[in-house]
Design a protein around this motif. Sequence first.
Motif: not given
Length: 281
Positions: A240-245
Amino acid sequence: MQLRKVTAASAAVLALALTATACGSDDKDGGSDGSGGGKKITIGIKIDQPGIGLKTPDGKYTGFDVDVATYVAKELGYDAKDITFKETKSADRETAIERGDVKFIAASYSINDERLQKVDFAGPYLLAHQDILVRADDDSIKSPADLNSKKLCSVTGSTSAKNVKDKLAPKADLQEFGGYSECLTGLENKVVDALTTDDSILAGFASQQNFQGKFKLAGFKMSNENYGIGLKKGDADLKKKIDDALTKMVSDGSWEKAVTANFGPANYKNEPAPKIGNIVK
């Protein structure tokens, strides 16, 4: 007296344990929450793909995947100086993730069902298409079917090699090398007739100064390659953190800037930025 000896020994053991714990955490990647906190992070990339991931003679790393990985790492809390880039060849990517050799991989890594059995993917962040690169004076390959009578080079373990074997040109004399640079040398020396992989990668090779005018893209869109960031299976929080980035990278213009900087010189016609989770079949 005996009690004092036991107490002193226990204190010494505790002190050693605390010291060992502290030393062991200094040089490891950040935790599964993806936050850096001043620690180091190891990211898998390709180092022989101009425009995508390339290690230059002076030890620097360039390319679109490098820019994406650096942006994502920054959003996770890691400064550029805290990143260690590690070469991950196509055949080694799932193993590198499973072993924990890398935190994540951004290396022209196409999302497919087989790989999803072993790793998870954030993204996609780029839609490419399989194409072929031939010598500039070769007009004998006008369609993918013409590859059936040709020596075709690709990289061991790549999606492109599998596509050729399974459906594009099953009678082609497929030569699988360890890296695309080896294929390019073979193409230049007429050891092979064509090199196949994604158009984004081929454009990067064709645009290098020492190869300009020697090769050309055929322009076949033989597949859809959804580039994703590979990470350890089940790490939903990091995904999720990478998708948000990646979403932020597109919205603030950094994605378009990276595309122009890395593919512009080759006049590469990129697709628009894909939406997170939208896999084009």
